[in-house]
Design a protein around this motif. Structure first.
Motif, PDB file in Angstrom:
ATOM      1  N   ASN A  51      38.423  37.770  33.123  1.00 23.92           N
ATOM      2  CA  ASN A  51      38.662  38.493  31.870  1.00 23.92           C
ATOM      3  C   ASN A  51      39.438  39.777  32.156  1.00 23.92           C
ATOM      4  O   ASN A  51      40.467  40.054  31.514  1.00 23.92           O
ATOM      5  N   PHE A  52      38.969  40.549  33.113  1.00 21.73           N
ATOM      6  CA  PHE A  52      39.643  41.810  33.443  1.00 21.73           C
ATOM      7  C   PHE A  52      41.016  41.544  34.071  1.00 21.73           C
ATOM      8  O   PHE A  52      41.960  42.283  33.812  1.00 21.73           O
ATOM      9  N   HIS A  53      41.134  40.499  34.858  1.00 20.43           N
ATOM     10  CA  HIS A  53      42.424  40.096  35.431  1.00 20.43           C
ATOM     11  C   HIS A  53      43.432  39.827  34.302  1.00 20.43           C
ATOM     12  O   HIS A  53      44.584  40.256  34.370  1.00 20.43           O
ATOM     13  N   TRP A  54      42.998  39.120  33.272  1.00 21.71           N
ATOM     14  CA  TRP A  54      43.883  38.774  32.163  1.00 21.71           C
ATOM     15  C   TRP A  54      44.240  39.981  31.304  1.00 21.71           C
ATOM     16  O   TRP A  54      45.308  40.022  30.691  1.00 21.71           O
ATOM     17  N   HIS A  55      43.351  40.977  31.243  1.00 18.46           N
ATOM     18  CA  HIS A  55      43.526  42.073  30.291  1.00 18.46           C
ATOM     19  C   HIS A  55      43.851  43.425  30.910  1.00 18.46           C
ATOM     20  O   HIS A  55      44.008  44.406  30.190  1.00 18.46           O
ATOM     21  N   VAL A  56      43.953  43.482  32.225  1.00 20.65           N
ATOM     22  CA  VAL A  56      44.273  44.762  32.856  1.00 20.65           C
ATOM     23  C   VAL A  56      45.679  45.197  32.447  1.00 20.65           C
ATOM     24  O   VAL A  56      46.556  44.368  32.192  1.00 20.65           O
ATOM     25  N   SER A  57      45.887  46.493  32.375  1.00 20.00           N
ATOM     26  CA  SER A  57      47.202  47.041  32.011  1.00 20.00           C
ATOM     27  C   SER A  57      47.366  48.385  32.711  1.00 20.00           C
ATOM     28  O   SER A  57      46.449  48.872  33.362  1.00 20.00           O
ATOM     29  N   GLY A  58      48.540  48.956  32.580  1.00 20.69           N
ATOM     30  CA  GLY A  58      48.755  50.298  33.109  1.00 20.69           C
ATOM     31  C   GLY A  58      49.615  50.324  34.351  1.00 20.69           C
ATOM     32  O   GLY A  58      50.135  49.297  34.803  1.00 20.69           O
ATOM     33  N   PRO A  59      49.756  51.532  34.918  1.00 24.54           N
ATOM     34  CA  PRO A  59      50.680  51.723  36.033  1.00 24.54           C
ATOM     35  C   PRO A  59      50.316  50.958  37.309  1.00 24.54           C
ATOM     36  O   PRO A  59      51.177  50.698  38.135  1.00 24.54           O
ATOM     37  N   HIS A  60      49.053  50.587  37.463  1.00 27.22           N
ATOM     38  CA  HIS A  60      48.630  49.837  38.657  1.00 27.22           C
ATOM     39  C   HIS A  60      48.408  48.365  38.326  1.00 27.22           C
ATOM     40  O   HIS A  60      47.698  47.659  39.056  1.00 27.22           O
ATOM     41  N   PHE A  61      49.045  47.920  37.250  1.00 26.03           N
ATOM     42  CA  PHE A  61      48.836  46.559  36.757  1.00 26.03           C
ATOM     43  C   PHE A  61      48.950  45.508  37.859  1.00 26.03           C
ATOM     44  O   PHE A  61      48.058  44.702  38.058  1.00 26.03           O
ATOM     45  N   ARG A  62      50.056  45.504  38.563  1.00 29.39           N
ATOM     46  CA  ARG A  62      50.286  44.439  39.547  1.00 29.39           C
ATOM     47  C   ARG A  62      49.205  44.425  40.628  1.00 29.39           C
ATOM     48  O   ARG A  62      48.648  43.366  40.951  1.00 29.39           O
ATOM     49  N   ASP A  63      48.893  45.585  41.175  1.00 26.96           N
ATOM     50  CA  ASP A  63      47.875  45.658  42.231  1.00 26.96           C
ATOM     51  C   ASP A  63      46.514  45.195  41.715  1.00 26.96           C
ATOM     52  O   ASP A  63      45.822  44.403  42.375  1.00 26.96           O
ATOM     53  N   TYR A  64      46.101  45.693  40.551  1.00 27.32           N
ATOM     54  CA  TYR A  64      44.792  45.330  40.005  1.00 27.32           C
ATOM     55  C   TYR A  64      44.768  43.860  39.592  1.00 27.32           C
ATOM     56  O   TYR A  64      43.776  43.156  39.813  1.00 27.32           O
ATOM     57  N   HIS A  65      45.851  43.398  38.981  1.00 29.84           N
ATOM     58  CA  HIS A  65      45.948  42.008  38.543  1.00 29.84           C
ATOM     59  C   HIS A  65      45.772  41.061  39.739  1.00 29.84           C
ATOM     60  O   HIS A  65      44.998  40.094  39.674  1.00 29.84           O
ATOM     61  N   LEU A  66      46.455  41.345  40.828  1.00 33.31           N
ATOM     62  CA  LEU A  66      46.352  40.506  42.024  1.00 33.31           C
ATOM     63  C   LEU A  66      44.983  40.627  42.690  1.00 33.31           C
ATOM     64  O   LEU A  66      44.412  39.627  43.145  1.00 33.31           O
ATOM     65  N   LEU A  67      44.443  41.835  42.760  1.00 31.76           N
ATOM     66  CA  LEU A  67      43.123  42.048  43.348  1.00 31.76           C
ATOM     67  C   LEU A  67      42.061  41.253  42.592  1.00 31.76           C
ATOM     68  O   LEU A  67      41.235  40.555  43.194  1.00 31.76           O
ATOM     69  N   LEU A  68      42.099  41.344  41.273  1.00 32.42           N
ATOM     70  CA  LEU A  68      41.091  40.660  40.464  1.00 32.42           C
ATOM     71  C   LEU A  68      41.243  39.142  40.539  1.00 32.42           C
ATOM     72  O   LEU A  68      40.246  38.411  40.552  1.00 32.42           O
ATOM     73  N   ASP A  69      42.465  38.663  40.619  1.00 29.29           N
ATOM     74  CA  ASP A  69      42.680  37.229  40.759  1.00 29.29           C
ATOM     75  C   ASP A  69      42.129  36.730  42.097  1.00 29.29           C
ATOM     76  O   ASP A  69      41.473  35.684  42.161  1.00 29.29           O
ATOM     77  N   GLU A  70      42.378  37.487  43.137  1.00 27.69           N
ATOM     78  CA  GLU A  70      41.867  37.128  44.468  1.00 27.69           C
ATOM     79  C   GLU A  70      40.338  37.119  44.479  1.00 27.69           C
ATOM     80  O   GLU A  70      39.713  36.200  45.021  1.00 27.69           O
ATOM     81  N   GLN A  71      39.736  38.138  43.879  1.00 25.96           N
ATOM     82  CA  GLN A  71      38.275  38.207  43.858  1.00 25.96           C
ATOM     83  C   GLN A  71      37.681  37.084  43.011  1.00 25.96           C
ATOM     84  O   GLN A  71      36.665  36.489  43.392  1.00 25.96           O
ATOM     85  N   ALA A  72      38.307  36.768  41.897  1.00 27.23           N
ATOM     86  CA  ALA A  72      37.813  35.673  41.055  1.00 27.23           C
ATOM     87  C   ALA A  72      37.875  34.345  41.813  1.00 27.23           C
ATOM     88  O   ALA A  72      36.922  33.549  41.757  1.00 27.23           O
ATOM     89  N   ALA A  73      38.962  34.108  42.503  1.00 29.87           N
ATOM     90  CA  ALA A  73      39.098  32.861  43.266  1.00 29.87           C
ATOM     91  C   ALA A  73      38.014  32.754  44.332  1.00 29.87           C
ATOM     92  O   ALA A  73      37.451  31.666  44.552  1.00 29.87           O
ATOM     93  N   ALA A  74      37.712  33.854  44.993  1.00 30.62           N
ATOM     94  CA  ALA A  74      36.661  33.846  46.022  1.00 30.62           C
ATOM     95  C   ALA A  74      35.298  33.545  45.399  1.00 30.62           C
ATOM     96  O   ALA A  74      34.493  32.799  45.979  1.00 30.62           O
TER      97      ALA A  74
END
Length: 174
Positions: A51-74
């Protein structure tokens, strides 16, 4: 279907599994129950992370988006191992999203907007709660002499602690 066949099918549905295990009979429901709680929490944490991966926004979008996707997959990768461990010892496991919702201890977040920092902080706290639940389940496994499940849990604790560390570092002011 004959009445006797219906009764036989109903009886079989309620019959205990005969999965071979050297664990004491009282250990199986205890450990399978603990695994099901962990599994429900893992699914809840997985979905919140996505959910947070899909809805994150802002200046750190790419880093947070990738971090959350990696954590969700794990997180998702651990679910099959948890469920199969419950079955391997002769227990049963989750059957539906409704079952997950009845057991989960990780709370959902249905807010329309959550700031990126709040997302990461909430996930960090949820992962900390997950570590507490994992340690409690580990203690139960120790009580019953289930070293195989305890060993799996030790790995899941390490993985959760890594998620906590990454979430902490991502939100830390320099």
């Amino acid at each position: 279907m004959a009445k006797d066949a219906k009764l036989d099918a109903k009886t079989k549905r309620k019959a205990p599994l005969q999965t071979p295990t050297d664990l004491k009979s009282n250990a199986v429901p205890d450990i399978a129950g603990a695994l099901n709680l962990l599994l429900a929490d893992t699914y809840a944490l997985y979905f919140k992370t996505k959910n947070f991966h899909w809805h994150v926004s802002g200046p750190h979008f790419r880093d947070y988006h990738l971090l959350l996707d990696e954590q969700a997959a794990a997180l998702l990768a651990t679910t099959d191992i948890m469920a199969e461990r419950a079955r391997k010892i002769g227990g049963t496991t989750l059957r539906s999203i409704g079952h997950v919702s009845r057991l989960q201890r990780i709370q959902d977040n249905d807010a329309d907007f959550v700031s990126p920092k709040d997302m990461l902080a909430e996930l960090r706290e949820d992962n900390k709660a997950m570590v507490e639940h994992l340690r409690t389940a580990h203690d139960l496994c120790d009580e019953h002499g289930d070293i195989a499940t305890a060993s799996l849990i030790e790995n899941w604790v390490d993985e959760a602690e890594q998620r906590i560390w990454f979430l902490f570092e991502a939100t830390r002011d320099t």
